[in-house]
Design an enzyme around this catalytic site. Sequence first.
Site, mmCIF file in Angstrom:
data_model
loop_
_atom_site.group_PDB
_atom_site.id
_atom_site.type_symbol
_atom_site.label_atom_id
_atom_site.label_comp_id
_atom_site.label_asym_id
_atom_site.label_seq_id
_atom_site.Cartn_x
_atom_site.Cartn_y
_atom_site.Cartn_z
ATOM 1 N N ASN A 112 1.567 13.204 6.174
ATOM 2 C CA ASN A 112 0.744 14.200 5.470
ATOM 3 C C ASN A 112 -0.311 14.866 6.346
ATOM 4 O OD1 ASN A 112 -0.959 12.034 5.650
ATOM 5 N ND2 ASN A 112 -1.487 11.946 3.483
ATOM 6 N N HIS A 115 -5.722 12.769 8.155
ATOM 7 C CA HIS A 115 -6.498 11.732 7.473
ATOM 8 C C HIS A 115 -7.944 12.194 7.414
ATOM 9 C CE1 HIS A 115 -8.293 7.784 6.600
ATOM 10 N NE2 HIS A 115 -9.194 8.108 7.517
HETATM 11 P P1 CMP Z 1 -4.423 8.672 4.450
HETATM 12 O O1 CMP Z 1 -5.361 9.621 3.793
HETATM 13 O O2 CMP Z 1 -4.473 8.615 5.933
HETATM 14 O O3 CMP Z 1 -4.600 7.205 3.851
HETATM 15 C C1 CMP Z 1 -3.577 6.264 3.767
HETATM 16 C C2 CMP Z 1 -2.236 6.844 4.129
HETATM 17 O O4 CMP Z 1 -1.144 6.112 3.641
HETATM 18 C C3 CMP Z 1 -2.081 8.216 3.478
HETATM 19 O O5 CMP Z 1 -2.941 9.145 4.070
HETATM 20 C C4 CMP Z 1 -0.597 8.433 3.650
HETATM 21 O O6 CMP Z 1 -0.259 8.814 4.985
HETATM 22 C C5 CMP Z 1 -0.084 7.024 3.386
HETATM 23 N N1 CMP Z 1 0.326 6.835 1.990
HETATM 24 C C6 CMP Z 1 -0.468 6.748 0.916
HETATM 25 N N2 CMP Z 1 0.258 6.545 -0.208
HETATM 26 C C7 CMP Z 1 1.538 6.481 0.193
HETATM 27 C C8 CMP Z 1 2.766 6.270 -0.486
HETATM 28 N N3 CMP Z 1 2.817 6.081 -1.819
HETATM 29 N N4 CMP Z 1 3.886 6.269 0.238
HETATM 30 C C9 CMP Z 1 3.858 6.435 1.567
HETATM 31 N N5 CMP Z 1 2.713 6.648 2.286
HETATM 32 C C10 CMP Z 1 1.568 6.667 1.594
#
Ligand code: CMP
Length: 139
Positions: A112, A115
């Site tokens: 995504n 962070h």
């Molecule tokens: P971030 O904001 O970096 O915080 C935790 C990370 O875990 C999030 O962004 C995503 O990259 C990942 N993440 C959170 N929820 C999920 C999920 N349901 N499935 C896969 N990856 C996730």
Amino acid sequence: MSLTLGIIKPDAVQSGRAGNILAHLEAAGFTVRALQMTRLNTVQAGAFYSVHKERPFFDSLVTFMTSGPLIPVVLEADDAVMELRKVIGATDPAEADDGTVRKLFAESKERNAIHASDSDENASAEIAFFFSAHQTLGL
Ligand code: CMP
């Protein structure tokens, strides 16, 4: 003014979107106060995301975050933590508002693009995770 930590994640670096994301953040009013390109090993990525260690996606998240270079960046703005979270949008790009970084640049809920720290306390800890004292002198 306050500080927060953003990380341009490996998906965005690998796909050549890091510059566009930084430009988007600057256009949104953030000032870049420190920046580096680095790479995490499994222990480091696991420690950074230790709050998620019981979650089913933890191993996959660590694999993703160690898959290539990433770009931690210290950003300054009024209410930087809350502002950055608004500008990047929801975790899942499918749920993110139009115009947010994740809507524009993210591939999936895991890959995504970026962070952002979720509190001032975590911002301080996350900045210290990536940046040493000499890099943050003057912040
Ligand atoms: P971030 O904001 O970096 O915080 C935790 C990370 O875990 C999030 O962004 C995503 O990259 C990942 N993440 C959170 N929820 C999920 C999920 N349901 N499935 C896969 N990856 C996730």
